[in-house]
Design an enzyme around this catalytic site. Structure first.
Site, mmCIF file in Angstrom:
data_model
loop_
_atom_site.group_PDB
_atom_site.id
_atom_site.type_symbol
_atom_site.label_atom_id
_atom_site.label_comp_id
_atom_site.label_asym_id
_atom_site.label_seq_id
_atom_site.Cartn_x
_atom_site.Cartn_y
_atom_site.Cartn_z
ATOM 1 N N SER A 33 -52.723 -82.410 2.600
ATOM 2 C CA SER A 33 -52.154 -82.023 1.306
ATOM 3 C C SER A 33 -53.105 -81.073 0.610
ATOM 4 C CB SER A 33 -51.990 -83.243 0.394
ATOM 5 O OG SER A 33 -51.186 -84.207 0.974
ATOM 6 N N GLU A 91 -45.516 -93.651 6.563
ATOM 7 C CA GLU A 91 -44.159 -93.256 6.920
ATOM 8 C C GLU A 91 -43.445 -94.338 7.725
ATOM 9 O OE1 GLU A 91 -44.056 -89.126 8.414
ATOM 10 O OE2 GLU A 91 -45.832 -88.788 7.172
ATOM 11 N N HIS A 242 -48.335 -86.170 -7.106
ATOM 12 C CA HIS A 242 -48.535 -85.319 -5.931
ATOM 13 C C HIS A 242 -48.516 -83.835 -6.287
ATOM 14 C CE1 HIS A 242 -48.676 -84.473 -1.693
ATOM 15 N NE2 HIS A 242 -47.594 -83.724 -1.757
#
Ligand code: 8IG
Length: 267
Positions: A33, A91, A242
Protein backbone atom coordinates in the site's frame (compact mmCIF):
# COMPACT_ATOMS: atom_id res chain seq x y z
CA UNK A 1 -3.02 -27.12 -11.58
CA UNK A 2 -1.29 -28.63 -8.59
CA UNK A 3 -2.23 -28.50 -4.90
CA UNK A 4 1.45 -28.48 -3.90
CA UNK A 5 2.31 -24.78 -3.34
CA UNK A 6 5.92 -25.27 -4.50
CA UNK A 7 4.86 -27.06 -7.68
CA UNK A 8 2.29 -24.32 -8.28
CA UNK A 9 5.03 -21.67 -7.92
CA UNK A 10 7.14 -23.55 -10.47
CA UNK A 11 4.18 -23.57 -12.88
CA UNK A 12 3.60 -19.86 -12.26
CA UNK A 13 7.29 -19.08 -12.86
CA UNK A 14 7.16 -20.86 -16.22
CA UNK A 15 4.02 -18.94 -17.17
CA UNK A 16 5.58 -15.69 -15.92
CA UNK A 17 8.70 -16.11 -18.04
CA UNK A 18 6.70 -16.76 -21.20
CA UNK A 19 4.16 -13.97 -20.49
CA UNK A 20 6.82 -11.33 -19.73
CA UNK A 21 9.37 -12.51 -22.28
CA UNK A 22 12.05 -12.53 -19.59
CA UNK A 23 14.09 -15.68 -19.01
CA UNK A 24 15.35 -14.98 -15.51
CA UNK A 25 14.93 -12.25 -12.91
CA UNK A 26 17.65 -10.90 -10.62
CA UNK A 27 15.44 -9.38 -7.96
CA UNK A 28 11.77 -9.15 -7.08
CA UNK A 29 10.04 -6.27 -5.33
CA UNK A 30 6.64 -6.38 -3.68
CA UNK A 31 5.03 -2.95 -3.64
CA UNK A 32 2.65 -2.62 -0.72
CA UNK A 33 0.00 0.00 0.00
CA UNK A 34 1.29 3.42 -0.88
CA UNK A 35 4.34 2.05 -2.72
CA UNK A 36 2.81 1.31 -6.13
CA UNK A 37 3.50 4.83 -7.52
CA UNK A 38 7.17 4.38 -6.56
CA UNK A 39 7.51 1.47 -9.02
CA UNK A 40 7.83 3.79 -12.02
CA UNK A 41 11.19 5.11 -10.76
CA UNK A 42 12.85 1.67 -10.70
CA UNK A 43 13.49 1.32 -14.43
CA UNK A 44 12.06 0.83 -17.91
CA UNK A 45 9.02 -1.41 -18.16
CA UNK A 46 9.64 -4.42 -20.40
CA UNK A 47 6.13 -5.84 -19.98
CA UNK A 48 3.30 -5.93 -17.48
CA UNK A 49 0.51 -8.44 -16.91
CA UNK A 50 -2.32 -9.02 -14.41
CA UNK A 51 -1.15 -11.54 -11.81
CA UNK A 52 -4.37 -13.43 -12.41
CA UNK A 53 -2.96 -14.48 -15.82
CA UNK A 54 -0.61 -16.74 -13.83
CA UNK A 55 -1.56 -19.95 -11.98
CA UNK A 56 -2.21 -19.61 -8.25
CA UNK A 57 -2.65 -15.83 -7.92
CA UNK A 58 -5.75 -14.45 -6.22
CA UNK A 59 -7.54 -11.42 -7.71
CA UNK A 60 -6.83 -8.09 -5.95
CA UNK A 61 -9.05 -7.27 -2.97
CA UNK A 62 -7.86 -3.84 -1.80
CA UNK A 63 -7.97 -0.37 -3.37
CA UNK A 64 -4.43 0.64 -4.31
CA UNK A 65 -3.41 -2.99 -4.80
CA UNK A 66 -3.38 -3.21 -8.54
CA UNK A 67 -2.76 -6.96 -8.78
CA UNK A 68 -0.31 -6.59 -11.66
CA UNK A 69 3.24 -7.75 -12.13
CA UNK A 70 5.81 -5.84 -14.16
CA UNK A 71 9.16 -6.84 -15.65
CA UNK A 72 11.58 -3.92 -15.47
CA UNK A 73 15.05 -3.28 -16.84
CA UNK A 74 17.00 -1.16 -14.35
CA UNK A 75 19.67 1.41 -15.13
CA UNK A 76 22.32 -1.02 -13.90
CA UNK A 77 21.20 -3.72 -16.35
CA UNK A 78 19.44 -5.90 -13.77
CA UNK A 79 16.02 -7.32 -14.49
CA UNK A 80 13.51 -6.75 -11.72
CA UNK A 81 10.12 -8.33 -11.18
CA UNK A 82 7.77 -5.88 -9.50
CA UNK A 83 4.52 -6.97 -7.91
CA UNK A 84 2.14 -4.00 -7.84
CA UNK A 85 0.15 -5.13 -4.83
CA UNK A 86 -0.01 -8.32 -2.80
CA UNK A 87 -2.41 -10.83 -1.29
CA UNK A 88 -3.01 -10.50 2.46
CA UNK A 89 -3.86 -13.15 5.05
CA UNK A 90 -6.99 -11.21 6.05
CA UNK A 91 -8.49 -11.95 2.62
CA UNK A 92 -9.23 -15.39 4.02
CA UNK A 93 -7.69 -17.53 1.28
CA UNK A 94 -5.12 -18.99 3.64
CA UNK A 95 -1.37 -18.55 3.75
CA UNK A 96 -0.31 -20.07 0.40
CA UNK A 97 -1.66 -17.24 -1.81
CA UNK A 98 0.04 -14.72 0.51
CA UNK A 99 3.50 -16.10 -0.27
CA UNK A 100 2.86 -17.31 -3.82
CA UNK A 101 4.42 -14.20 -5.39
CA UNK A 102 7.64 -14.63 -3.43
CA UNK A 103 7.85 -18.34 -4.24
CA UNK A 104 7.13 -17.69 -7.91
CA UNK A 105 9.81 -14.98 -8.05
CA UNK A 106 12.38 -17.32 -6.50
CA UNK A 107 11.49 -20.07 -8.98
CA UNK A 108 11.93 -17.45 -11.74
CA UNK A 109 15.49 -16.79 -10.60
CA UNK A 110 15.19 -13.95 -8.08
CA UNK A 111 17.80 -14.29 -5.33
CA UNK A 112 16.78 -11.09 -3.58
CA UNK A 113 13.28 -10.20 -2.43
CA UNK A 114 12.46 -6.61 -1.51
CA UNK A 115 9.30 -6.34 0.59
CA UNK A 116 7.69 -2.95 1.08
CA UNK A 117 4.65 -2.04 3.13
CA UNK A 118 2.74 0.79 4.71
CA UNK A 119 2.61 0.48 8.46
CA UNK A 120 1.50 2.07 11.66
CA UNK A 121 4.29 3.63 13.67
CA UNK A 122 4.65 2.47 17.27
CA UNK A 123 7.23 5.15 18.18
CA UNK A 124 5.66 8.53 17.40
CA UNK A 125 8.25 10.10 19.74
CA UNK A 126 10.86 9.48 17.03
CA UNK A 127 8.96 8.53 13.86
CA UNK A 128 7.29 10.83 11.40
CA UNK A 129 4.44 10.09 9.00
CA UNK A 130 6.01 9.62 5.57
CA UNK A 131 9.22 8.20 7.03
CA UNK A 132 10.71 5.00 5.62
CA UNK A 133 12.04 2.55 8.22
CA UNK A 134 14.33 -0.38 7.47
CA UNK A 135 12.92 -3.61 8.90
CA UNK A 136 15.55 -5.20 11.15
CA UNK A 137 13.41 -8.09 12.38
CA UNK A 138 9.79 -9.04 12.87
CA UNK A 139 7.36 -10.46 15.39
CA UNK A 140 4.84 -12.70 13.67
CA UNK A 141 1.51 -12.42 15.52
CA UNK A 142 -0.56 -13.59 12.56
CA UNK A 143 -0.89 -17.09 14.00
CA UNK A 144 0.08 -18.41 10.57
CA UNK A 145 3.25 -19.77 9.00
CA UNK A 146 3.83 -20.49 5.31
CA UNK A 147 5.81 -23.64 6.10
CA UNK A 148 4.13 -26.94 6.93
CA UNK A 149 5.94 -29.88 8.47
CA UNK A 150 9.24 -30.35 10.26
CA UNK A 151 11.24 -27.81 8.28
CA UNK A 152 13.02 -25.81 10.97
CA UNK A 153 14.13 -22.71 9.08
CA UNK A 154 16.63 -20.49 10.92
CA UNK A 155 15.31 -16.94 11.27
CA UNK A 156 18.31 -15.35 12.98
CA UNK A 157 18.85 -13.00 10.04
CA UNK A 158 15.53 -12.93 8.20
CA UNK A 159 16.25 -9.43 6.91
CA UNK A 160 19.68 -9.83 5.34
CA UNK A 161 22.27 -7.72 7.25
CA UNK A 162 24.29 -7.04 4.08
CA UNK A 163 21.23 -5.53 2.38
CA UNK A 164 20.46 -3.37 5.42
CA UNK A 165 24.07 -2.13 5.37
CA UNK A 166 23.69 -1.32 1.69
CA UNK A 167 20.57 0.78 2.31
CA UNK A 168 22.31 2.65 5.12
CA UNK A 169 25.19 3.45 2.76
CA UNK A 170 22.64 5.12 0.48
CA UNK A 171 20.50 6.63 3.25
CA UNK A 172 22.61 6.86 6.46
CA UNK A 173 19.85 8.53 8.45
CA UNK A 174 17.29 5.78 7.92
CA UNK A 175 16.03 4.24 11.16
CA UNK A 176 15.71 0.49 11.69
CA UNK A 177 12.82 -1.15 13.44
CA UNK A 178 11.00 -4.33 14.36
CA UNK A 179 7.83 -5.00 12.34
CA UNK A 180 4.92 -6.58 14.19
CA UNK A 181 2.59 -8.49 11.88
CA UNK A 182 -1.08 -9.04 12.67
CA UNK A 183 -3.63 -10.85 10.53
CA UNK A 184 -5.96 -7.84 10.37
CA UNK A 185 -8.15 -6.61 8.76
CA UNK A 186 -8.94 -4.56 11.85
CA UNK A 187 -6.33 -2.10 13.01
CA UNK A 188 -5.16 -2.69 16.57
CA UNK A 189 -6.90 -1.61 19.71
CA UNK A 190 -4.94 0.93 21.76
CA UNK A 191 -4.20 -1.87 24.26
CA UNK A 192 -2.71 -4.01 21.48
CA UNK A 193 -0.59 -1.07 20.36
CA UNK A 194 0.72 -0.65 23.93
CA UNK A 195 1.44 -4.40 23.99
CA UNK A 196 3.42 -4.16 20.75
CA UNK A 197 5.54 -1.35 22.18
CA UNK A 198 6.30 -3.45 25.28
CA UNK A 199 7.19 -6.42 23.06
CA UNK A 200 9.80 -4.34 21.26
CA UNK A 201 7.89 -3.49 18.11
CA UNK A 202 8.47 -0.30 16.15
CA UNK A 203 5.97 -0.69 13.31
CA UNK A 204 2.74 -2.64 12.99
CA UNK A 205 1.08 -3.99 9.87
CA UNK A 206 -0.71 -6.84 8.12
CA UNK A 207 1.85 -8.18 5.65
CA UNK A 208 5.56 -8.87 5.00
CA UNK A 209 6.43 -11.28 7.83
CA UNK A 210 5.01 -14.39 6.14
CA UNK A 211 6.56 -13.42 2.79
CA UNK A 212 9.93 -12.89 4.48
CA UNK A 213 9.74 -16.36 6.04
CA UNK A 214 8.85 -17.94 2.69
CA UNK A 215 11.72 -16.09 1.03
CA UNK A 216 14.22 -17.33 3.64
CA UNK A 217 12.89 -20.86 3.28
CA UNK A 218 13.45 -20.51 -0.47
CA UNK A 219 17.05 -19.39 0.09
CA UNK A 220 16.62 -15.77 -1.01
CA UNK A 221 17.96 -12.66 0.68
CA UNK A 222 15.33 -10.30 2.05
CA UNK A 223 15.14 -6.54 2.36
CA UNK A 224 12.11 -5.01 4.10
CA UNK A 225 11.11 -1.36 4.25
CA UNK A 226 8.06 0.13 5.97
CA UNK A 227 6.57 3.46 5.06
CA UNK A 228 5.11 4.81 8.30
CA UNK A 229 1.76 6.28 7.31
CA UNK A 230 0.04 6.65 10.68
CA UNK A 231 0.76 6.44 14.39
CA UNK A 232 -0.58 3.22 15.91
CA UNK A 233 -4.14 3.44 17.24
CA UNK A 234 -4.51 5.42 20.43
CA UNK A 235 -0.99 6.87 20.40
CA UNK A 236 -2.06 10.24 19.04
CA UNK A 237 -4.91 11.84 17.17
CA UNK A 238 -7.44 10.41 14.78
CA UNK A 239 -8.76 6.98 13.80
CA UNK A 240 -7.02 5.41 10.80
CA UNK A 241 -8.19 5.19 7.21
CA UNK A 242 -6.85 3.63 4.03
CA UNK A 243 -7.19 6.75 1.85
CA UNK A 244 -4.58 8.51 4.00
CA UNK A 245 -2.19 5.62 3.40
CA UNK A 246 -2.50 6.03 -0.35
CA UNK A 247 -2.06 9.80 -0.02
CA UNK A 248 1.19 9.41 1.96
CA UNK A 249 2.31 6.99 -0.76
CA UNK A 250 1.63 9.50 -3.52
CA UNK A 251 3.48 12.20 -1.58
CA UNK A 252 6.58 10.01 -1.03
CA UNK A 253 6.58 8.04 -4.32
CA UNK A 254 9.47 9.84 -5.99
CA UNK A 255 11.66 9.61 -2.88
CA UNK A 256 10.87 5.91 -2.25
CA UNK A 257 11.24 5.01 -5.93
CA UNK A 258 14.62 6.73 -6.07
CA UNK A 259 15.77 4.83 -3.01
CA UNK A 260 14.67 1.46 -4.43
CA UNK A 261 16.31 2.22 -7.79
CA UNK A 262 19.60 2.92 -6.01
CA UNK A 263 19.31 -0.23 -3.89
CA UNK A 264 18.59 -2.43 -6.92
CA UNK A 265 21.51 -0.78 -8.74
CA UNK A 266 23.89 -1.83 -5.98
CA UNK A 267 22.76 -5.44 -5.53
I1 8IG B 1 -0.90 1.77 6.67
O1 8IG B 1 -1.74 0.98 12.34
C1 8IG B 1 -1.19 0.70 8.21
N1 8IG B 1 -1.30 -0.63 8.15
N2 8IG B 1 -2.04 -3.55 11.68
N3 8IG B 1 -1.89 -1.26 12.02
C2 8IG B 1 -1.88 -2.34 11.18
N4 8IG B 1 -1.70 -2.24 9.88
C3 8IG B 1 -1.52 -1.01 9.40
C4 8IG B 1 -1.52 0.14 10.19
C5 8IG B 1 -1.72 0.01 11.57
N5 8IG B 1 -1.33 1.19 9.41
Amino acid sequence: MSNDPYALATEAATALKSATGVDSFDVALVMGSGWVPAADAIGETISEIPVTDLPGFAPPAVAGHAGRVRAVLTGSGKVALIFLGRTHLYEGRGVDPVVHGVRTAIKAGAGTIVLTNAAGGLRPETQEVGEAVLISDHINLTGANPITGATFVDLTDVYTPRLRDLVREIEPSMAEGVYVAFRGPTYETPAEVRMCRILGGDMVGMSTALEAVAAREGGADVLGISLVTNPGAGLVGEPLNHEEVLEVGRATAARMGGLLAEVVGKL
